[in-house]
Design a protein around this motif. Sequence first.
Motif, short mmCIF file in Angstrom:
data_model
loop_
_atom_site.label_atom_id
_atom_site.label_comp_id
_atom_site.label_asym_id
_atom_site.label_seq_id
_atom_site.Cartn_x
_atom_site.Cartn_y
_atom_site.Cartn_z
N GLY A 1 52.18 25.35 33.75
CA GLY A 1 51.13 25.96 32.93
C GLY A 1 50.73 25.09 31.76
N TYR A 2 51.44 24.00 31.55
CA TYR A 2 51.10 23.02 30.52
C TYR A 2 51.59 21.66 30.97
N PRO A 3 50.79 20.61 30.83
CA PRO A 3 49.46 20.56 30.21
C PRO A 3 48.33 21.05 31.10
N GLN A 4 48.60 21.29 32.39
CA GLN A 4 47.57 21.80 33.30
C GLN A 4 47.96 23.18 33.77
N ALA A 5 47.05 24.14 33.62
CA ALA A 5 47.33 25.53 33.97
C ALA A 5 46.76 25.88 35.35
N HIS A 6 47.48 26.73 36.06
CA HIS A 6 47.03 27.27 37.34
C HIS A 6 47.27 28.77 37.31
N GLU A 7 46.48 29.51 38.07
CA GLU A 7 46.65 30.96 38.06
C GLU A 7 47.97 31.39 38.70
N ASP A 8 48.56 30.52 39.51
CA ASP A 8 49.79 30.85 40.22
C ASP A 8 50.98 30.03 39.72
N ASP A 9 51.03 29.75 38.42
CA ASP A 9 52.11 28.91 37.88
C ASP A 9 53.49 29.53 38.09
N ALA A 10 53.59 30.85 37.97
CA ALA A 10 54.90 31.49 38.18
C ALA A 10 55.36 31.29 39.62
#
Length: 280
Positions: A116-125
């Motif tokens: 989720g950092y430095p690049q975020a995605h909706e499915d990071d979890a």
Amino acid sequence: MANIVGDGVLIYFGYPAAHEDDAERAVRSGLDDRLEALRAALMALGDDVAKDTAERHQVTVMFSDLVGSTALSARLDPEDLREVIAAYQRCVAETVRRFGGFVAKYMGDGVLIYFGYPQAHEDDAERAVRAGLAVIDAVAALRASEPLQVRIGAATGLVVVGDLVGSGEAQERGIVGETPNLAARLQGIAEPNTVVIAEATRNLLGNLFELRDLGPKELKGIAGPVRAFAALRASSVESRFEAMHAGGLTALVGREEELELLMRRWASQERRGPGRAAIR
């Protein structure tokens, strides 16, 4: 040499410059005016940090720790141990990067990773849990004098991230909030070759994984009991959409006219042949 670790300071005596009396210097450093000099340096660093731009992010933080490294250090020559830890660190880094993870820091036999950092995605979890399970398999496949195992903890939450802390080679992007502490504590209670996740992470996963509820856990430094889950494996659901909507879709209310129109259009398009779509 000093390295800032969260709200603590890690200090080396003997590296990068070695002295025959490094042990004595370490003891004396807590007794003389060097401590005051360190305080002044930290205050100066605080002024520099204040100039940097930090942001609030939702991040899934993962800690990976090599099981039995203390016992390994007692059995192996330091150079052999270094090779084992280096191979483990490379393995973890290469694996998590495939899932979009960012290796924030190596801490001896531990690795700190952000999703989720430095690049975020909706499915990071989801990416974090898949990465954790993949790390277990990858580390187990490493060639070593004895089988290697890992413990992994992951937690999701809001953090302030982006501040520059430290100086020189020790400088890094800091992350502040309860989430890193929670991930570290969950890693501490994980069984070997197990991924333990916090409830906030579990709530973002739907039925994508087979999980075991570990119940509420009392964790050092965390207020109140924390519900934890062990991620066992990816589930056998047919699609990600199905997994994320296990409770079924919300019924449409008061849309009879629109549904009737949609069905008429669909029937009309169906009669005209393939390659058609009806959108309302």
